[in-house]
Design an enzyme around this catalytic site. Structure first.
Site, PDB file in Angstrom:
ATOM      1  N   ARG A  42       0.860  -1.196   0.000  1.00 13.30           N
ATOM      2  CA  ARG A  42       0.000   0.000   0.000  1.00 13.30           C
ATOM      3  C   ARG A  42       0.881   1.226   0.000  1.00 13.30           C
ATOM      4  O   ARG A  42       1.708   1.394   0.895  1.00 13.30           O
ATOM      5  CB  ARG A  42      -0.915   0.009   1.220  1.00 13.30           C
ATOM      6  CG  ARG A  42      -1.847   1.223   1.258  1.00 13.30           C
ATOM      7  CD  ARG A  42      -3.019   1.036   2.209  1.00 13.30           C
ATOM      8  NE  ARG A  42      -2.674   1.316   3.585  1.00 13.30           N
ATOM      9  CZ  ARG A  42      -3.479   1.127   4.628  1.00 13.30           C
ATOM     10  NH1 ARG A  42      -4.674   0.599   4.457  1.00 13.30           N
ATOM     11  NH2 ARG A  42      -3.093   1.418   5.849  1.00 13.30           N
ATOM     12  N   SER A 111     -12.689  -3.873   1.319  1.00  9.77           N
ATOM     13  CA  SER A 111     -12.828  -3.347   2.685  1.00  9.77           C
ATOM     14  C   SER A 111     -14.272  -2.995   2.999  1.00  9.77           C
ATOM     15  O   SER A 111     -14.916  -2.303   2.201  1.00  9.77           O
ATOM     16  CB  SER A 111     -12.021  -2.053   2.838  1.00  9.77           C
ATOM     17  OG  SER A 111     -10.679  -2.263   2.548  1.00  9.77           O
ATOM     18  N   LYS A 143      -4.432   5.307   9.101  1.00 14.60           N
ATOM     19  CA  LYS A 143      -5.502   5.602   8.146  1.00 14.60           C
ATOM     20  C   LYS A 143      -6.415   6.650   8.765  1.00 14.60           C
ATOM     21  O   LYS A 143      -7.495   6.342   9.279  1.00 14.60           O
ATOM     22  CB  LYS A 143      -6.267   4.319   7.790  1.00 14.60           C
ATOM     23  CG  LYS A 143      -6.909   4.404   6.423  1.00 14.60           C
ATOM     24  CD  LYS A 143      -7.254   3.038   5.865  1.00 14.60           C
ATOM     25  CE  LYS A 143      -7.812   3.208   4.465  1.00 14.60           C
ATOM     26  NZ  LYS A 143      -8.245   1.937   3.882  1.00 14.60           N
TER      27      LYS A 143
END
Lengths: 214, 214
Positions: A42, A111, A143
């Site tokens: 990521r 997700s 996040k």
């Protein structure tokens, strides 16, 4: 590599900033030595070319370890780097579109952060996604724009609404692993707990051992 | 839609900030009314989901006008939105990788800013790319990290090294169109000259008419 729910047992998500001077590839190498069962790349800051270069570097490491490499958000990078999967959040490519483009040779993760989002998945063609990421379990600095934390009971409620294998994510530490598995998660995904650890291999071993601690 | 060098005659590249309150779709609608021959969606700020939503909106407009839609950087979005092409810069997916993933149903454009980059293209398998974007011709605020401007003579030198159709880009105004075509460019690509124009249709008509002015 065909999707297997065992991938979800201890799933590490990379973060370039948290890997720091050690670098993403070296952190992943150490995490693999510690037994992680999946690696997700990521990086929303890198250019596409940088991302694919990193993907190829990780591909060598994960393939040698027999562990899948999953690319966050970018189906193009996943296909070009011959990764094993792509992980798609709520603001990424729609999994139904991704499945149409990718065919069935690539695992697709998705997700969800609430029951409504899980119920939406049930409307899609069978086989659209291979697994769910459920979270955040707890608030997490990696996040900052994430949805409200579910807590372990919230994860259990979401899991009760679906029969797709799921990995829990968001602020998970050693102490949460056994309760999350007991709640029905196939495993845990972590960012900081491995990427920011002084010894990623040891951190992975501790998280794997924590499955048995009640 | 199969690639045709006529696409390159007047190629507009979108910029959400320059389109302003009018929005990208409305700007493109007006540009199409003015006769643009290709539309490239470029947006490095949007999420993947936002980008694909915009791509689909533009797809309706361009298809109705018989004009190709090209997506900057994102092969995944181009494939998912069934666009006509993808445009790949030096820091995007490598065109050889993109061709392998996309097959021959999608046009691939590639940016070059110097002779070395054009010579690299000659090493790739035939048919890897359909067209080149050459620039910047002039310095441009819409791409602050661009390479050094080539000027019209520099564009001519790069064009002399290749036999792939090419569109010139970077700070191009009406007065440059005829000299650039005379230098061998199949056409011009513009951002500000159309996106920031009070009347994008009129701006497109003026740029098309400028082909004939010497």
């Amino acid at each position: 590599m065909t999707f297997d729910a065992q991938w979800l047992r201890l799933y590490v998500v990379t973060d370039s900033a948290l890997c720091g001077d050690r670098g993403v590839a070296e952190t992943v190498r150490q995490a693999l030595a510690g037994g992680v069962t999946a690696v997700q790349l990521r990086d929303h800051e890198a250019t596409t070319r940088e991302l694919i270069d990193t993907a190829r570097e990780l591909r060598h490491l994960t393939a040698a370890a027999g562990v899948p490499l999953i690319i966050d958000d970018r189906l193009d990078v996943a296909l070009a780097a011959r990764a094993d999967g792509v992980h798609l959040g709520q603001s990424d490519l729609h999994p139904v579109d991704a499945r149409r483009v990718a065919g069935h040779g690539l695992a697709i993760g998705h997700s969800v952060s609430c029951i409504d989002e899980v119920e939406a998945v049930a409307e899609w063609p069978a086989g659209t996604i291979d697994y769910l990421g459920i979270g955040p379990v707890f608030a997490t600095p990696t996040k900052p724009n994430a949805a409200a934390p579910l807590g372990i009971d919230g994860v259990r409620e979401v899991l009760d609404c679906c029969d797709i294998p799921a990995v829990a994510i968001g602020g998970i530490k050693e102490v949460h692993v056994a309760p999350l598995r007991e709640a029905g998660a196939a495993g845990v995904a972590v960012v900081s707990a491995i990427c920011a650890a002084p010894d990623p291999a040891a951190a992975a071993r501790i998280l794997l051992a924590a499955e048995e601690i009640r």
